[in-house]
Design an enzyme around this catalytic site. Structure first.
Site, PDB file in Angstrom:
ATOM      1  N   ILE A 141       5.222   2.525   0.627  1.00 24.94           N
ATOM      2  CA  ILE A 141       6.332   2.164   0.926  1.00 24.94           C
ATOM      3  C   ILE A 141       7.509   3.296   1.042  1.00 24.94           C
ATOM      4  O   ILE A 141       7.323   4.114   0.568  1.00 24.94           O
ATOM      5  CB  ILE A 141       6.987   0.918  -0.451  1.00 24.94           C
ATOM      6  CG1 ILE A 141       8.310   0.705   0.062  1.00 24.94           C
ATOM      7  CG2 ILE A 141       6.839   1.773  -1.565  1.00 24.94           C
ATOM      8  CD1 ILE A 141       8.720  -0.407  -1.089  1.00 24.94           C
ATOM      9  N   ALA A 149       0.922  -1.157   0.057  1.00 23.98           N
ATOM     10  CA  ALA A 149      -0.025   0.014   0.108  1.00 23.98           C
ATOM     11  C   ALA A 149       0.822   1.285  -0.065  1.00 23.98           C
ATOM     12  O   ALA A 149       0.875   2.037  -1.021  1.00 23.98           O
ATOM     13  CB  ALA A 149      -0.969   0.044   1.403  1.00 23.98           C
ATOM     14  N   THR A 153      11.715   4.512   2.693  1.00 20.22           N
ATOM     15  CA  THR A 153      12.819   4.372   3.329  1.00 20.22           C
ATOM     16  C   THR A 153      13.098   5.866   3.649  1.00 20.22           C
ATOM     17  O   THR A 153      12.951   6.848   2.788  1.00 20.22           O
ATOM     18  CB  THR A 153      14.057   4.092   2.058  1.00 20.22           C
ATOM     19  OG1 THR A 153      13.584   2.604   1.610  1.00 20.22           O
ATOM     20  CG2 THR A 153      15.233   3.904   3.010  1.00 20.22           C
ATOM     21  N   GLN A 170      18.412   6.684   2.616  1.00 20.26           N
ATOM     22  CA  GLN A 170      18.124   6.477   1.064  1.00 20.26           C
ATOM     23  C   GLN A 170      19.466   6.319   0.125  1.00 20.26           C
ATOM     24  O   GLN A 170      20.522   6.693   0.674  1.00 20.26           O
ATOM     25  CB  GLN A 170      17.186   7.433   0.281  1.00 20.26           C
ATOM     26  CG  GLN A 170      15.878   7.535   0.965  1.00 20.26           C
ATOM     27  CD  GLN A 170      14.955   8.598   0.464  1.00 20.26           C
ATOM     28  OE1 GLN A 170      15.384   9.544  -0.395  1.00 20.26           O
ATOM     29  NE2 GLN A 170      13.842   8.721   0.792  1.00 20.26           N
ATOM     30  N   ARG A 171      19.305   5.844  -0.984  1.00 22.76           N
ATOM     31  CA  ARG A 171      20.582   5.618  -1.838  1.00 22.76           C
ATOM     32  C   ARG A 171      21.626   4.574  -1.231  1.00 22.76           C
ATOM     33  O   ARG A 171      22.936   4.616  -1.375  1.00 22.76           O
ATOM     34  CB  ARG A 171      20.957   6.743  -2.130  1.00 22.76           C
ATOM     35  CG  ARG A 171      20.353   7.865  -2.977  1.00 22.76           C
ATOM     36  CD  ARG A 171      20.767   9.191  -3.204  1.00 22.76           C
ATOM     37  NE  ARG A 171      22.011   8.713  -4.389  1.00 22.76           N
ATOM     38  CZ  ARG A 171      21.474   8.692  -5.832  1.00 22.76           C
ATOM     39  NH1 ARG A 171      20.367   8.839  -6.084  1.00 22.76           N
ATOM     40  NH2 ARG A 171      22.276   8.349  -6.609  1.00 22.76           N
ATOM     41  N   MET A 172      20.971   3.497  -0.339  1.00 23.59           N
ATOM     42  CA  MET A 172      21.827   2.815   0.225  1.00 23.59           C
ATOM     43  C   MET A 172      21.492   1.240  -0.095  1.00 23.59           C
ATOM     44  O   MET A 172      21.961   0.220   0.822  1.00 23.59           O
ATOM     45  CB  MET A 172      22.052   2.861   1.698  1.00 23.59           C
ATOM     46  CG  MET A 172      22.690   4.261   1.982  1.00 23.59           C
ATOM     47  SD  MET A 172      22.240   4.736   3.957  1.00 23.59           S
ATOM     48  CE  MET A 172      23.708   3.662   4.710  1.00 23.59           C
ATOM     49  N   GLY A 173      20.476   0.984  -0.805  1.00 22.02           N
ATOM     50  CA  GLY A 173      20.232  -0.292  -1.303  1.00 22.02           C
ATOM     51  C   GLY A 173      18.973  -0.718  -0.406  1.00 22.02           C
ATOM     52  O   GLY A 173      18.234  -1.706  -0.608  1.00 22.02           O
ATOM     53  N   GLY A 232      15.816   0.393  -0.095  1.00 18.34           N
ATOM     54  CA  GLY A 232      14.531   0.382  -0.794  1.00 18.34           C
ATOM     55  C   GLY A 232      14.306  -0.633  -1.626  1.00 18.34           C
ATOM     56  O   GLY A 232      13.127  -1.243  -1.614  1.00 18.34           O
ATOM     57  N   GLU A 261       0.340  -0.386  -4.938  1.00 18.69           N
ATOM     58  CA  GLU A 261      -0.741   0.209  -5.098  1.00 18.69           C
ATOM     59  C   GLU A 261      -0.306   1.720  -5.829  1.00 18.69           C
ATOM     60  O   GLU A 261       0.822   2.137  -5.646  1.00 18.69           O
ATOM     61  CB  GLU A 261      -1.319   0.776  -3.710  1.00 18.69           C
ATOM     62  CG  GLU A 261      -2.497   1.816  -3.732  1.00 18.69           C
ATOM     63  CD  GLU A 261      -3.093   1.882  -2.543  1.00 18.69           C
ATOM     64  OE1 GLU A 261      -2.900   3.027  -2.147  1.00 18.69           O
ATOM     65  OE2 GLU A 261      -3.604   0.957  -1.683  1.00 18.69           O
TER      66      GLU A 261
END
Length: 446
Positions: free
Chosen positions: A306, A304, A308, A313-316, A318, A339
């Site tokens: 998501i 529904a 990070t 972020q930008r560290m894998g 996600g 979704e």
């Protein structure tokens, strides 16, 4: 051209002497990053001294909106004031009268153009219409897009809330200082504070460091309040039932809304399960990101919302969240899709994940495979698979049927994927059975 008919109403340029003359919806030039950008005034805070102006930079992402002081507004250039409502209505009526002239002739020309396009190469199926309705290459206004949002799951139709001004300036979570991107309905008494403190483990919010530190000394919770269903040497995942942990999940929704624009999260968290990813250290399990999932999705969505957190972020992470959501779908024996609509960052992440999964599967499988077989192996929907194959430009029409053609670019990309040291979810370490809910458990109070 249809696009030429849609014109933005021009405002009234005017030279002003002071920022006190600036009004909401004015457009003016604002200094940002050593250059001037055209910005629209969305709100004015006259309660503080000097007054502050909340601006949206024209043609830039909404997350760059910010509060600025009057000294950043260039008064040497003309300010564009919005036209009065009555004048706008008169201009609109004039345009509509002009459009009524020769309507049939224009329609005939357009239909002829379409029929001539369909005549050539009509034996080739249009991939835009392969089970992917609703994803045409069209331009729609923000208001139209909001109207199309689902009214179940994590979406509600509320254009006023989507347009809210960002209300928190800065939050501190653990050792990280974070600047929020969007509005979130935190208590109004927090909105005038320079900093809001959010606990790393309980996600509870505080208006002062003293309150936060006193709370931290008494609180013993060191992980999300749910079952740990996955652990490797890098991350853990916890499953939290929104009905059983309402306060924690509501705090999570408030935090999420600071960084999610399209999604408007319900305050009622009962219909959702939350899967939270954490990193461990000697202090406990630190919250990194999560995805939520409807306990019963009529549309077959496996995600529904998501997110990070920006500091991770930008560290894998996600990608691990996305991969984990599909591992759950495999355990359930279902296909799933996130979704819609996705945020811009979410769409990029999913497209990259889908592409890498399909490239790896097609190259390593080495045999003929159907779209349905790919779907059963990956738990991706056929719609997402077809869109991804189209994006990769490897779906061809040959002798009356569609084939997947692996060209040199795809093989080169596969070799690059193999050289990357990416972390993956180990399915054997997932200790989880799909939860089963009775009819009474799925009956949510409103």
């Amino acid at each position: 051209m249809a696009g030429a008919e849609v014109e933005e109403e021009a405002g009234i340029p005017k030279k002003i002497e002071s920022t006190e003359e600036v009004l909401i919806k004015c457009q003016c030039w604002v200094r940002k990053d050593e250059e001037e950008r055209l910005a629209e005034i969305l709100s004015i805070n006259a309660r503080v001294s000097p007054s502050k102006f909340y601006v949206h930079y024209v043609n830039f992402n909404k997350r760059l909106d910010e509060w600025v002081t009057g000294d950043r507004i260039n008064l040497d250039k003309e300010v564009i004031f919005p036209r009065p409502k009555r004048q706008l209505e008169e201009d609109t009526n004039k345009k509509q009268k002009k459009k009524k002239k020769f309507p049939q002739k224009a329609a005939v020309v357009e239909s002829d153009a379409k029929s001539s396009e369909m005549g050539e190469g009509s034996d080739v199926m249009d991939l835009d219409n392969l089970n992917v309705r609703g994803l045409k290459d069209e331009e729609i206004s923000r208001e139209d897009e909001i109207k199309k949002l689902r009214t179940s799951g994590s979406m509600i139709q509320n254009p006023h809330e989507v347009a809210h001004v960002r209300n928190l300036s800065k939050i501190i979570m653990g050792k990280f200082e974070i600047e929020p991107w969007y509005f979130s309905p935190y208590p109004i008494e927090l909105t005038d504070l320079d900093v809001v403190y959010i606990d790393d483990f309980t996600l509870q919010y505080f208006g002062s460091r003293k309150q936060y530190e006193r709370y931290r000394k008494k609180c013993t919770l060191r992980h999300p309040p749910g079952n740990e269903i996955y652990r490797d040497d890098y991350v853990s995942f916890f499953e939290i039932d929104g009905r059983k942990q309402r306060t924690w999940c509501r705090n999570l929704c408030l935090l999420s809304k600071l960084f999610l624009d399209h999604k408007t999260l319900y305050y009622d968290v009962d219909p959702f399960l939350f899967y939270c990813m954490t990193r461990r250290d000697e202090m406990g399990h630190h919250f990194v990101g999560y995805f939520s999932k409807e306990k019963e999705s009529a549309d077959g969505y496996n995600v529904a919302c998501i997110l990070t957190l920006p500091q991770y972020q930008r560290m894998g992470y996600g990608r691990l969240l996305i991969e984990f959501s599909y591992e759950l779908s495999k355990k359930e024996g279902k296909v799933g899709s996130p979704e819609k609509p996705l945020s811009d960052l979410g769409l990029l992440s999913y497209r990259a994940y889908w592409s890498d999964v399909l490239i790896t599967l097609l190259v390593e499988h080495g045999k003929e495979v159907t779209i349905d077989e790919i779907s059963s192996m990956t738990s991706m929907t056929t719609t997402d698979i077809l869109h991804t194959l189209k994006t990769l430009n490897i779906l061809r029409y040959y002798k009356g049927q569609h084939i997947i053609f692996l060209n040199d670019d795809i093989l080169e990309r596969y070799n690059q994927l193999k050289t990357k040291k990416r972390r993956h979810i180990d399915a054997e370490k997932l200790l989880w059975k799909p939860p089963v809910f009775t009819a009474s458990q799925l009956r949510f109070a409103w």
